[in-house]
Design a protein around this motif. Structure first.
Motif, short mmCIF file in Angstrom:
data_model
loop_
_atom_site.label_atom_id
_atom_site.label_comp_id
_atom_site.label_asym_id
_atom_site.label_seq_id
_atom_site.Cartn_x
_atom_site.Cartn_y
_atom_site.Cartn_z
N LEU A 161 0.84 -1.21 0.00
CA LEU A 161 0.00 0.00 0.00
C LEU A 161 0.87 1.25 0.00
CD1 LEU A 161 -2.92 -0.74 2.46
CD2 LEU A 161 -3.11 -0.03 0.10
N MET A 162 1.89 1.24 0.85
CA MET A 162 2.79 2.40 0.91
C MET A 162 3.59 2.52 -0.38
SD MET A 162 2.29 3.94 3.70
CE MET A 162 3.65 4.99 4.12
N GLY A 163 4.06 1.38 -0.85
CA GLY A 163 4.94 1.38 -2.01
C GLY A 163 4.28 1.88 -3.28
N ARG A 164 2.97 1.78 -3.32
CA ARG A 164 2.28 2.18 -4.55
C ARG A 164 1.82 3.63 -4.50
NH1 ARG A 164 3.20 -0.25 -8.97
NH2 ARG A 164 1.08 -0.12 -9.76
N LEU A 170 9.33 8.66 -2.29
CA LEU A 170 10.03 9.70 -1.54
C LEU A 170 11.15 9.13 -0.69
CD1 LEU A 170 7.59 12.29 0.04
CD2 LEU A 170 9.35 12.65 -1.67
N MET A 171 10.85 7.95 -0.10
CA MET A 171 11.83 7.35 0.82
C MET A 171 13.15 7.06 0.11
SD MET A 171 9.82 4.69 3.17
CE MET A 171 11.28 4.13 4.01
N TRP A 181 17.14 -0.20 -0.78
CA TRP A 181 16.22 -1.33 -0.88
C TRP A 181 15.18 -1.33 0.24
CZ3 TRP A 181 16.19 -4.91 3.11
CH2 TRP A 181 17.28 -4.85 3.99
N LEU A 182 15.43 -0.54 1.28
CA LEU A 182 14.48 -0.49 2.38
C LEU A 182 13.29 0.42 2.09
CD1 LEU A 182 16.51 -0.45 5.71
CD2 LEU A 182 14.64 -1.97 5.07
N ILE B 23 -11.37 15.03 -1.95
CA ILE B 23 -10.60 16.25 -1.64
C ILE B 23 -9.44 16.47 -2.62
CG2 ILE B 23 -9.09 17.32 0.11
CD1 ILE B 23 -11.06 16.12 2.21
N PRO B 24 -8.60 15.44 -2.86
CA PRO B 24 -7.51 15.68 -3.83
C PRO B 24 -8.02 15.98 -5.23
CG PRO B 24 -7.10 13.68 -2.57
CD PRO B 24 -8.50 14.10 -2.28
N ILE B 25 -9.19 15.44 -5.59
CA ILE B 25 -9.70 15.73 -6.93
C ILE B 25 -10.11 17.20 -7.01
CG2 ILE B 25 -11.59 15.29 -8.54
CD1 ILE B 25 -11.53 12.43 -7.84
N LEU B 26 -10.84 17.64 -5.99
CA LEU B 26 -11.29 19.03 -5.99
C LEU B 26 -10.10 19.98 -5.85
CD1 LEU B 26 -14.52 18.69 -3.86
CD2 LEU B 26 -14.36 19.30 -6.26
N GLY B 27 -9.08 19.53 -5.09
CA GLY B 27 -7.89 20.36 -4.90
C GLY B 27 -6.88 20.21 -6.03
N GLU B 28 -7.17 19.29 -6.96
CA GLU B 28 -6.28 19.01 -8.10
C GLU B 28 -4.83 18.78 -7.69
OE1 GLU B 28 -7.15 21.24 -11.64
OE2 GLU B 28 -9.11 21.85 -10.89
N TRP B 29 -4.62 17.88 -6.74
CA TRP B 29 -3.27 17.54 -6.28
C TRP B 29 -2.53 16.75 -7.35
CZ3 TRP B 29 -3.80 15.41 -0.57
CH2 TRP B 29 -4.51 16.35 0.19
N GLN B 30 -1.25 16.96 -7.44
CA GLN B 30 -0.44 16.20 -8.41
C GLN B 30 0.98 16.04 -7.90
OE1 GLN B 30 -1.46 17.35 -12.36
NE2 GLN B 30 0.36 16.42 -13.24
N PHE B 31 1.56 14.87 -8.12
CA PHE B 31 2.93 14.62 -7.67
C PHE B 31 3.79 14.12 -8.81
CE2 PHE B 31 -0.05 13.59 -4.25
CZ PHE B 31 0.37 14.48 -3.28
N PRO B 32 5.11 14.39 -8.75
CA PRO B 32 5.98 13.79 -9.77
C PRO B 32 6.12 12.29 -9.49
CG PRO B 32 7.29 14.96 -8.16
CD PRO B 32 5.86 15.20 -7.78
N GLU B 33 6.43 11.52 -10.53
CA GLU B 33 6.55 10.06 -10.35
C GLU B 33 7.99 9.61 -10.54
OE1 GLU B 33 4.43 7.68 -9.46
OE2 GLU B 33 3.01 9.29 -9.05
N LYS B 34 8.27 8.44 -10.01
CA LYS B 34 9.57 7.81 -10.25
C LYS B 34 9.32 6.53 -11.01
CE LYS B 34 12.77 9.29 -6.76
NZ LYS B 34 13.97 9.48 -7.47
#
Lengths: 232, 283, 433, 300
Positions: A161-164, A170-171, A181-182, B23-34
Motif C-alpha cells: 500500500l505504501m509502495g504504490r 520519496l523514501m 532497498w528499504l 478532496i484531492p480531486i477538488l484540490g487538483e493535487w499532483q505529484f511527480p513520479e519515479k
C-alpha cells in the motif's frame, strides 16, 4: 438414453479435440468449436431473455412486493431491445450513405448509444467503483494480527500500500544508496517479483492440474452432475 | 471511543474513503513520479522499435474499468503516434469499441497528419473470447475481413498485404480481465513468439507477473503504472506538457495517496481495537 | 579520412564481384546485369558518390526457401542475408524494404507476394498450395530504386505433416498427467481406499446449509459469471449439486441467480436431479434458479440487492469470479451470512480470503468438487493431480540443478541438459535436440 | 428510525437546493454537439452529431443538445443512485438496479444479435441477402459456409427446451460444448500454465555477476522463487497428511500464499480507488462543473 448419449457426445468431442491439437490438419477444430459455442450462446439469449420477462411479468401480475421495480426492469429491457434491434436513430455512414442498416448499432447519437452512454455506462462504472468502499471495510475488518499468517498478510499489504504511492518513492531520496532497498517502493517491487511471483506460480500450476483432472473427469463421465437427472 | 470503534458503522469508513478521494480531486493535487524498471521496460519496448513498426493495439476493456485503464491506453496511443508506428486497433470486449473510438479521436485531434488506413486502422470488436486471437495469428481474414465501418481490409493500404498477427513487431494489450492479457500471452505471444507488452488493472497485475519477462516484455499495473508511464512520455516528448489530457493518470495519483493513507490508518485502527479488545477479554 | 573511403570502396567492389558471379548464372536478368555494370562503373569512378545513395541498394545474398514445419502444407518460409547496404549505422537509409516475389512451377513470371521492412531477413508465405513447386526472388528496395532480384537455387514444395513434432513433449506430458488421473480413478474404482487429506472449509458447506435451515432463511448459490464453457463453472455446478442435495434433505430454500442463460438451464437440471435423488422432487422450485443479465455489474447489482432484502443465512460463491467478488462478499458479510467461496481466479482469491469465512484456493476448488461428490472414484483424480506436482518438483530439481551447474563452471553436459529441458521438454523444440 | 429518516430527508432537500442554486448560477451539465455532414444523397444530407467540449460552444456549427443534456443529468442520477447503496438499501438504489438489469440484458442481447448472429451465423449461411441488407461491405459472390449449419442445428436443439416434450434433447448440444471445452482447455492449460510456468522457474540457484563474483542478492532471489513455488505446491498436495516435515513445509506454503494475497490486496487498492476517482471526477467535472482539469470549458 437421456444421460448416456450426452455423455458419449461429451467424451468423443473432448478426446477428438485433445488429439486434434497435435495434428496440423485439425489444429483449428478447437477454435471452431469455440466459435460455434458463441453462436449458440447468442441464440441462448432467447432462453435467458424469455425467463427474465416471464419472472418479471409474474411478479407484476401477482402484485408481489416490489412489482413496480419489476415493471421498470421489464420496460427498460424491452425498450433497449427494440431500439437496438431496429437501430432507431442510427444514421448512414460515409461508406454506405443510403443504407442506415449498415451503420453500427451503437453509433454516436443513436437511441441505443444514448441508453449506453447515459445509463448503462454510469451504472456499470459506479457499481464497479463501489469496490473502493468495500475494499476499505474489508481491510478494516479482516486485516487483524490474529496469528503469524495473518501478520504476514497484514505486513505485506501494508508495504505494498505504501509502495504504490508517492510516499513510497520519496523514501528512496531520503535513504542512503546502500539502504535504498528499504524504501517502500523497492520492497514492493521485490515482494511482487519474488514472493508474489512464486505464490502465484504455485497457484497457477495447481490450477492447471485441477483443470486438467476436472476436464478428464467430465470426459470420462466420472463427473456428470451437469447432465441432470434421468435414466442412464 | 473504543466502544464506538468496536461497533463502528461501516458507513463512517465509506465516508472517510469518499473524502479521501474527493478532496484531492477538488484540490487538483499532483505529484511527480519515479518510473520503476518494469514501466521503463514497457516504454522502451515501444520506443526502441524503428519508426513505422507494426503495433497490434489490443484494447480489451470497457467503461467499467475506464478509470484504471483509459489513461494508459491513451499514453500507448500517443507514444506510437509520436514514433509513427502503424497501429491496428482491435478489441475482444463487446463494450470496447467506444474505448477505441476515443483513441482514434485522440489521433485525429492531436496527430492530424496521420491518416486512417495508412497509419492506423480500427478493426473493431470481435466476439468469441480467445477464438479471434487464435484465428488472427494464423490468418487475420478468417476472423476480420473488414474494418469497423465495413470497409474491406483489401481496400486499406496498411492491411492490404497484412496476413496475420505474426507479422506485427509488438502487441500492446490493455486488459481489464477475460479475455485479455492472459489470452494474448497464451495464444499469441507464447505460441508464436510475438513480443508483447501489457497494461492491466491492479487486480490482475499480481497474477500476470509470472509471465514477465519470458512471455511478456513488461507490464503496467493500473493507474500507478500509467502515471509513471505518462511521466516517461512527458520526459521524452516535452510538447505533451501543454496537454492536460496527457496527464490524466498523474492527476489520479493524488486521491491514491490520501486513500492509501486512510486505508493504512483503518488497518492500524482495526488492530488497535483488536488488541485492546483482547486485553479486555472481549475477543 | 580519404583513405578510409577508398578502403570502403574496395570492400564494396569485392562484394559487387561476388554479386556479379551470382547474376551471370541467371541469363534472364540481363537488364539487371547492365545495372550492375553501371554500379561497378560508379564504384570504380569514385567511391564518394556511393554515400549519396541515389543509386539502388545492393541485392541480398543467399535466398533460401524451405517448407514451414508442422503445418498443413500451405506455408513456405523464405529467408535471406541482409543486403550489405541495409546497415543501421548508415545515416540516410539506403534500403527501405524487401520485396518477395514468387513463381509457381510452370508459370513464366514472378509475381510480388509481399513486402517486409528493412532489417528483416525472413518472410512467411502463406498463400501456397500443397504438392506444387515454387521459386522465390527477393528484391532490395530503397530510395534509389530496386536492386537486381536474387533467386532461390532450388524449387520448394510444401508438404503437410501429420504430427506437430514441436508439441511432441507436450503430448507426453499430457499423457503422463492424464494417465496418472485415469490410473488412480481405476484404482479407486477397484475398491482400494485412497488417503486424501482433509480440505479445510469443506465441512463448512454442510454447516452453512444447516445453519440456514435453523434460521429459516435461504441459501444463496452464485455459480460465477462465466458461461458453461468455462471449466470453473462446471466445477461450480458439481458443488451446486451437493449443496442442492443438502438443502433438499434439510428442507432449506436454495436460490441460484445466474449471469448466463446456459448456466441457468444447466443449474436447473442439476438441482432438479439432486432433489429427485433425495426424494424431494416436490420441494424443487424452478423459479428460484433464474437468469438476470449477462452484464457483470448489472448481475452484481441485482444479487447484492437480493441479499440485502432477503438476508440469506449462507452464501456460496463457486465458479469464475472477477471484480464482483468483493462486492458480493462484503454485502454477504454485512447481512451476517456464513460465506464459503471457491474459485480458480487467482486475482480474486485475496478478496475472498479476506471477506469470507472459508475459501477454497485454486486447486482446492477443483478438489472440492471431487470431494463433495462423495464418490471415492472422483477422489482418485486428486491422487493423479499429485503425480503432476511430483513431476513439477522433478523437472524443477533437474532444471535448476543443471542451471546451477552451468552457472558454476559451465559444463557442456549441464548446458545440454538444461537447454534440452527448456527448449524441448518444456518448450517447442520437439523430441530431437 | 424516524429520526434517521428525517435527517436523510433534510440532507436530500438541502442538497437538492444547493444543486438548484448552483445549476441556475453556473448552468452546469450542458452538452454541446457539432453538426457534421458525412454525405449528401438524394434524400438530403446525412448529418452526424459529435459531442464537443463546452468551450467550443460559440462556434458556428456547434449547438446545445437537449437529449444529451438530459442524459448527463440522468447519468449523474444513476451514479448517485448506485453510490447510495453504501448507505444501505433504498428506493433510489432499487430503481437503479431494476433499470440496470433491464438495460444491460437488452444491450447485450442486441450486441449478440448484431455481432454474433448477423456477423457470423447469417453472414456465413446467407451471404447474399446479408450483402443486400445489413452488410453491404461483403464481397460479391461469396458462397454460403455450410459449417454454420452445425451450430444452427444445435441451437434449435437447445431451444427445444421451450417445448413441453423432449426437453432432454437440449442436453446434447450442452454436452458437446462442455466436452469441447474440457478437451480444449485441458491441453492449453497444460501447455501454458503448466509447462511454461515450470520453464520460467528453471533458474540457477547460485548466481554470479558479470565480473564472476558471487551475487548474494541474485542467489537469494532465485532460491526464494524456486523454493517458494515448491512450498506452494506442497500446500496443495492432497495424498499426504499435513503433519511432521510435510506439515512444516505446507505451513511455509501457507505463509507464502498469505504474502501473495497481501501483496495482491495492497496492489489492487490503487485500481479500485482510481475507479472511484473516475466517477467523482465525472460528477465534479462533467456534471457540476466545479473543476476543469482537462480545460474543457476554458473561457466559459
Amino acid at each position: 438414453m437421456k444421460r448416456t448419449v450426452p455423455m458419449v457426445i461429451a467424451a468423443v468431442t473432448g478426446f477428438v479435440l485433445i488429439v486434434s491439437y497435435f495434428i496440423p490438419l485439425t489444429e483449428e477444430w478447437g477454435s471452431i468449436a469455440m466459435q460455434w459455442f458463441n453462436v449458440l450462446a447468442a441464440i441462448a439469449f432467447v432462453l435467458g431473455g424469455s425467463n427474465l420477462m416471464r419472472m418479471n411479468l409474474q411478479k407484476i401480475s401477482d402484485r408481489r412486493p416490489g412489482w413496480g421495480y419489476a415493471a421498470v426492469t421489464l420496460i427498460a429491457f424491452l425498450v433497449t431491445l427494440c431500439v437496438g434491434l431496429l437501430k432507431v436513430g442510427v444514421q448512414p455512414t460515409e461508406s454506405f450513405p443510403t443504407n442506415a442498416w449498415a451503420a453500427p448499432y451503437n453509433q454516436e447519437g443513436s437511441f441505443l448509444w444514448w441508453l449506453y452512454e447515459y445509463m448503462y455506462k454510469p451504472l456499470q462504472a459506479t457499481m464497479f467503483a463501489l469496490l473502493a468502499f468495500f475494499i476499505a471495510s474489508a481491510a478494516f475488518r479482516a486485516f487483524r494480527a490474529k496469528n503469524p499468517e495473518s501478520i504476514a498478510l497484514l505486513a505485506t499489504a501494508f508495504i505494498v500500500l505504501m509502495g504504490r504511492t508517492y510516499v513510497g518513492g520519496l523514501m528512496r531520496d531520503v535513504l542512503p544508496a546502500s539502504l535504498e532497498w528499504l524504501s517502500f517502493d523497492s520492497m514492493t517491487n521485490y515482494i511482487m517479483s519474488v514472493f508474489n511471483l512464486a505464490g502465484m506460480r504455485a497457484i497457477t500450476i495447481g490450477i492447471a492440474l485441477g483443470v486438467a483432472s476436472t476436464s478428464l473427469k467430465v470426459l470420462l463421465g466420472v463427473d456428470r452432475s451437469y447432465l441432470g437427472a434421468g435414466d442412464e | 471511543m473504543y466502544e464506538f470503534l468496536k461497533n463502528l458503522d461501516r458507513r463512517w469508513i465509506f465516508l472517510l474513503i469518499l473524502l479521501a478521494v474527493a478532496i484531492p480531486i477538488l484540490g487538483e493535487w499532483q505529484f511527480p513520479e519515479k518510473p520503476s524498471p518494469m514501466v521503463q521496460s514497457v516504454f522502451d519496448a515501444i520506443e526502441n522499435l524503428p519508426a513505422g513498426s507494426d503495433i497490434w493495439m489490443a484494447y480489451d476493456y470497457d467503461p467499467g474499468s475506464q478509470g484504471e485503464l483509459h489513461p494508459m491506453a491513451l499514453a500507448f496511443t500517443r507514444q506510437c503516434a509520436f514514433k509513427r508506428h502503424k497501429m491496428y486497433f482491435m478489441t475482444l470486449w463487446p463494450q470496447g469499441p467506444p474505448m477505441i473510438q476515443k483513441n482514434i479521436e485522440l489521433l485525429i485531434k492531436e496527430f492530424p497528419d496521420l491518416e486512417y488506413g495508412v497509419d492506423y486502422v480500427n478493426l473493431g470488436y470481435r466476439p468469441g473470447y480467445e477464438g479471434p486471437i487464435k484465428l488472427a495469428v494464423i490468418d487475420l481474414r478468417k476472423t476480420i475481413a473488414a474494418d469497423v465501418d465495413g470497409k474491406s481490409l483489401d481496400d486499406l493500404p496498411m492491411t492490404r498485404d497484412f496476413k496475420n498477427i505474426q507479422e506485427v513487431d509488438l502487441i500492446v494489450n490493455v486488459s481489464a480481465g477475460y479475455p485479455g492479457t492472459k489470452e494474448w500471452v497464451l495464444y499469441a505471444s507464447t505460441s508464436y513468439n510475438i513480443p508483447t507488452v501489457a497494461g492491466c488493472t491492479g487486480v490482475q497485475a499480481p497474477y500476470l507477473y509470472p509471465y514477465v519477462p519470458q512471455q511478456l516484455d513488461g507490464l503496467l499495473g493500473a493507474i500507478k503504472g500509467a502515471a509513471e508511464y505518462e511521466f516517461l512520455l512527458l520526459e521524452a516528448y516535452p510538447s505533451l506538457r501543454e496537454n492536460p489530457k496527457a496527464q490524466e493518470a498523474l492527476r489520479r495519483m493524488g486521491p491514491q495517496l490520501l486513500a492509501h493513507l486512510v486505508l493504512i490508518g483503518l488497518i492500524v485502527a482495526g488492530n488497535v481495537i483488536y488488541f485492546v479488545g483482547r486485553s479486555r477479554g472481549d475477543v | 579520412m580519404q583513405s578510409l573511403i577508398v578502403a570502403h570502396g574496395v570492400a564494396d567492389f569485392r562484394s559487387e564481384i561476388s554479386d556479379l558471379r551470382l547474376l551471370i548464372s541467371d541469363l534472364r536478368s540481363q537488364i539487371s546485369a547492365l545495372w550492375l555494370g553501371l554500379v561497378v562503373g560508379l564504384v570504380l569512378c569514385g567511391s564518394d558518390h556511393l554515400a549519396v545513395a541515389q543509386e539502388p541498394p545492393r541485392s541480398v545474398v543467399d535466398v533460401t526457401a524451405t517448407d514451414h514445419p508442422n503445418d498443413v502444407g500451405t506455408t513456405i518460409d523464405v529467408s535471406w542475408t541482409l543486403s550489405p547496404d541495409d546497415d543501421l549505422n548508415i545515416e540516410s537509409p539506403v534500403v527501405s524494404a524487401y520485396h518477395v516475389l514468387r513463381k509457381q512451377d510452370g508459370d513464366v513470371d514472378f509475381v510480388k507476394i509481399g513486402e517486409v521492412p528493412s532489417q528483416t531477413e525472413t518472410f512467411t508465405d502463406q498463400g501456397v498450395q500443397r504438392k506444387r513447386a515454387y521459386r522465390y526472388q527477393v528484391v532490395t528496395v530503397g530510395p534509389g530504386g530496386e536492386s537486381t532480384p536474387v533467386e532461390t537455387n532450388e524449387t520448394v514444395t510444401p508438404i503437410m505433416e501429420w504430427f506437430r513434432t514441436d508439441r511432441g513433449w507436450l503430448a507426453v506430458i499430457v499423457l503422463v498427467i492424464c494417465g496418472a488421473v485415469v490410473a488412480f480413478i481405476a484404482i479407486a474404482k477397484s475398491g482400494r481406499e485412497l488417503y486424501i487429506r482433509k480440505i479445510p472449509g469443506l465441512e463448512a458447506v454442510d454447516e452453512a446449509v444447516g445453519r440456514a435451515t435453523e434460521m429459516g432463511r435461504a441459501c444463496l448459490f452464485v455459480p460465477g459469471i462465466q458461461d458453461i464453457n468455462d471449466i470453473q463453472t462446471v466445477a461450480g455446478i458439481t458443488v451446486l449439486s451437493r449443496v442442492a442435495s443438502l438443502t433438499a434433505e434439510y428442507g432449506a430454500r436454495l436460490e441460484v441467480p445466474t449471469a448466463r442463460s446456459l448456466v441457468m438451464t444447466t443449474a436447473r437440471e442439476t438441482v432438479e436431479a439432486s432433489y429427485l435423488a433425495e426424494g424431494r422432487p416436490d420441494a424443487y422450485r424452478e423459479d428460484d434458479i433464474y437468469y438476470l443479465t449477462d452484464e457483470q455489474f448489472g448481475y452484481v447489482a441485482a444479487v447484492t440487492g437480493t441479499m440485502t432484502r432477503e438476508k440469506p443465512a449462507a452464501c456460496f460463491y463457486m465458479g469464475a469470479f472477477f471484480a464482483e467478488s468483493l462486492i458480493l462478499a462484503e454485502t454477504g458479510n454485512a447481512v451476517g451470512a456464513i460465506q464459503v467461496a471457491g474459485t480458480a481466479q487467482p486475482s480474486q482469491l485475496p478478496f475472498f480470503v479476506a471477506a469470507c469465512d472459508y475459501t477454497l484456493i485454486g486447486e482446492e476448488f477443483f478438489a472440492a468438487s471431487a470431494y463433495l461428490s462423495g464418490e471415492p472414484v472422483q477422489l482418485g483424480s486428486l491422487r493423479g493431480q499429485d503425480v503432476g506436482k511430483l513431476l513439477v518438483a522433478a523437472l524443477l530439481l533437474i532444471g535448476c540443478g543443471a542451471a546451477t551447474w552451468v552457472e558454476v563452471n559451465s559444463s557442456p553436459t549441464a548446458v545440454s541438459v538444461m537447454t534440452y529441458l527448456q527448449n524441448n521438454v518444456l518448450g517447442s523444440g520437439g523430441f530431437l535436440p | 428510525m424516524q429520526r434517521e429518516t428525517l435527517i436523510w430527508t433534510a440532507v436530500m432537500v438541502l442538497g437538492g437546493l444547493v444543486l438548484l442554486v448552483h445549476a441556475v448560477r453556473v448552468g452546469n451539465g450542458r452538452v454541446y454537439v457539432r453538426e457534421v455532414t458525412v454525405a449528401d444523397v438524394k434524400s438530403g444530407p446525412v448529418v452526424h452529431y459529435k459531442g464537443v467540449p463546452p468551450s467550443l460552444h460559440n462556434e458556428a456549427d456547434v449547438s446545445l443538445s437537449v437529449p444529451r443534456t438530459i442524459g448527463m443529468w440522468i447519468a449523474a442520477l444513476c451514479t448517485l443512485g448506485i453510490m447510495s447503496f453504501v448507505l444501505g438499501d433504498n428506493p433510489l438504489y432499487k430503481l437503479m438496479e431494476s433499470i440496470f438489469v433491464g438495460v444491460s440484458a437488452g444491450y447485450l442481447m442486441v450486441a449478440a444479435f448484431w455481432d454474433e448472429i448477423v456477423q457470423n451465423l447469417l453472414k456465413g449461411l446467407v451471404p447474399g441477402p446479408m450483402r443486400d441488407s445489413f452488410l453491404p461491405g461483403l464481397e460479391e459472390g461469396l458462397n454460403p459456409d455450410l459449417t454454420y449449419l452445425a451450430p444452427l442445428a444445435m441451437s434449435v436443439m437447445m431451444l427445444w427446451r421451450l417445448s413441453p416434450k423432449g426437453a432432454w434433447i437440449a442436453r446434447w448440444p450442452l454436452a458437446f460444448f462442455i466436452g469441447a471445452t474440457a478437451g480444449f482447455r485441458l491441453v492449453s492449460y497444460l501447455e501454458a500454465d503448466f509447462t511454461q510456468q515450470i520453464n520460467n522457474t528453471i533458474l540457477p540457484l547460485i548466481v554470479y555477476t558479470a565480473d564472476k563474483s558471487f551475487d548474494v542478492w541474485g542467489t537469494i532471489r532465485n532460491v526464494l522463487i524456486v523454493g517458494g513455488v515448491l512450498l506452494g505446491l506442497v500446500y496443495f498436495f492432497f495424498s499426504v497428511p499435513h503433519r511432521g516435515v510435510v506439515g512444516g513445509l505446507a505451513r511455509g506454503g501457507v505463509w507464502l500464499l498469505m504474502i501473495t494475497f497481501g501483496a495482491s490486496f495492497g496492489y489492487t487498492v490503487m485500481g479500485r480507488i482510481a475507479l472511484l476517482a473516475d466517477r467523482l471526477q465525472f460528477l465534479f467535472d462533467d456534471w457540476l462543473w466545479l473543476i476543469d482539469p482537462t480545460m474543457q470549458r476554458v473561457g466559459m
